[in-house]
Design a protein around this motif. Structure first.
Motif, PDB file in Angstrom:
ATOM      1  N   LEU A 129       0.818  -1.213   0.000  1.00  0.00           N
ATOM      2  CA  LEU A 129       0.000   0.000   0.000  1.00  0.00           C
ATOM      3  C   LEU A 129       0.854   1.266   0.000  1.00  0.00           C
ATOM      4  O   LEU A 129       0.514   2.257  -0.637  1.00  0.00           O
ATOM      5  N   GLU A 130       1.974   1.217   0.708  1.00  0.00           N
ATOM      6  CA  GLU A 130       2.869   2.376   0.745  1.00  0.00           C
ATOM      7  C   GLU A 130       3.431   2.637  -0.648  1.00  0.00           C
ATOM      8  O   GLU A 130       3.541   3.788  -1.077  1.00  0.00           O
ATOM      9  N   HIS A 131       3.745   1.600  -1.382  1.00  0.00           N
ATOM     10  CA  HIS A 131       4.227   1.753  -2.753  1.00  0.00           C
ATOM     11  C   HIS A 131       3.136   2.370  -3.634  1.00  0.00           C
ATOM     12  O   HIS A 131       3.406   3.289  -4.423  1.00  0.00           O
ATOM     13  N   ILE A 132       1.908   1.888  -3.471  1.00  0.00           N
ATOM     14  CA  ILE A 132       0.787   2.448  -4.228  1.00  0.00           C
ATOM     15  C   ILE A 132       0.596   3.921  -3.885  1.00  0.00           C
ATOM     16  O   ILE A 132       0.355   4.752  -4.781  1.00  0.00           O
ATOM     17  N   MET A 133       0.719   4.271  -2.602  1.00  0.00           N
ATOM     18  CA  MET A 133       0.582   5.676  -2.205  1.00  0.00           C
ATOM     19  C   MET A 133       1.673   6.533  -2.822  1.00  0.00           C
ATOM     20  O   MET A 133       1.422   7.670  -3.247  1.00  0.00           O
ATOM     21  N   ARG A 134       2.894   6.031  -2.906  1.00  0.00           N
ATOM     22  CA  ARG A 134       3.972   6.786  -3.563  1.00  0.00           C
ATOM     23  C   ARG A 134       3.645   7.034  -5.030  1.00  0.00           C
ATOM     24  O   ARG A 134       3.844   8.132  -5.547  1.00  0.00           O
ATOM     25  N   LEU A 135       3.147   6.012  -5.690  1.00  0.00           N
ATOM     26  CA  LEU A 135       2.755   6.179  -7.094  1.00  0.00           C
ATOM     27  C   LEU A 135       1.604   7.176  -7.220  1.00  0.00           C
ATOM     28  O   LEU A 135       1.589   8.017  -8.131  1.00  0.00           O
ATOM     29  N   ALA A 136       0.633   7.083  -6.311  1.00  0.00           N
ATOM     30  CA  ALA A 136      -0.505   8.006  -6.331  1.00  0.00           C
ATOM     31  C   ALA A 136      -0.051   9.440  -6.079  1.00  0.00           C
ATOM     32  O   ALA A 136      -0.554  10.381  -6.703  1.00  0.00           O
ATOM     33  N   LYS A 137       0.898   9.623  -5.166  1.00  0.00           N
ATOM     34  CA  LYS A 137       1.414  10.976  -4.895  1.00  0.00           C
ATOM     35  C   LYS A 137       2.093  11.539  -6.141  1.00  0.00           C
ATOM     36  O   LYS A 137       1.893  12.711  -6.490  1.00  0.00           O
ATOM     37  N   ALA A 138       2.870  10.715  -6.815  1.00  0.00           N
ATOM     38  CA  ALA A 138       3.538  11.177  -8.040  1.00  0.00           C
ATOM     39  C   ALA A 138       2.496  11.568  -9.087  1.00  0.00           C
ATOM     40  O   ALA A 138       2.623  12.615  -9.746  1.00  0.00           O
ATOM     41  N   ARG A 139       1.461  10.774  -9.227  1.00  0.00           N
ATOM     42  CA  ARG A 139       0.403  11.089 -10.195  1.00  0.00           C
ATOM     43  C   ARG A 139      -0.375  12.323  -9.768  1.00  0.00           C
ATOM     44  O   ARG A 139      -0.761  13.148 -10.594  1.00  0.00           O
ATOM     45  N   ALA A 140      -0.614  12.474  -8.470  1.00  0.00           N
ATOM     46  CA  ALA A 140      -1.361  13.630  -7.963  1.00  0.00           C
ATOM     47  C   ALA A 140      -0.654  14.934  -8.312  1.00  0.00           C
ATOM     48  O   ALA A 140      -1.304  15.932  -8.620  1.00  0.00           O
ATOM     49  N   TYR A 141       0.669  14.938  -8.291  1.00  0.00           N
ATOM     50  CA  TYR A 141       1.421  16.141  -8.675  1.00  0.00           C
ATOM     51  C   TYR A 141       1.108  16.537 -10.103  1.00  0.00           C
ATOM     52  O   TYR A 141       1.036  17.725 -10.422  1.00  0.00           O
TER      53      TYR A 141
END
Length: 84
Positions: free
Chosen positions: A66-78
């Motif tokens: 989940l932490e990996h998914i959140m990192r990917l989501a944060k990158a996409r959110a930018y």
């Protein structure tokens, strides 16, 4: 009388965050609580000392996914923030 104690998994906060709905900015700003961080530290320590139980290993593995998914989501959110 039986006392029920709810055990909170280290990844429960991420699941609650996603379930509540998000915005790109809230994804970027998301951080786990001090309590969850402490639980994560305990799991990592137990892993390094060889004292991690099978259930704790599942908990840690799930958190890491989940932490990996959140990192990917944060990158996409930018990218969404830059578009708006």
């Amino acid at each position: 009388m039986t006392t029920v104690v709810k055990v909170t998994k280290v990844y429960d906060e991420i699941i609650e965050f996603i379930a509540a709905g998000t915005t790109p900015q809230s994804v970027i700003d998301f951080k786990i609580s001090a309590e969850a961080k402490e639980r994560l530290d305990d799991l990592v320590y137990a892993h390094h000392t060889g004292e991690l139980t099978p259930d704790e290993k599942k908990e840690l593995d799930c958190f890491l996914t989940l932490e990996h998914i959140m990192r990917l989501a944060k990158a996409r959110a930018y990218t969404y923030i830059k578009i708006e």
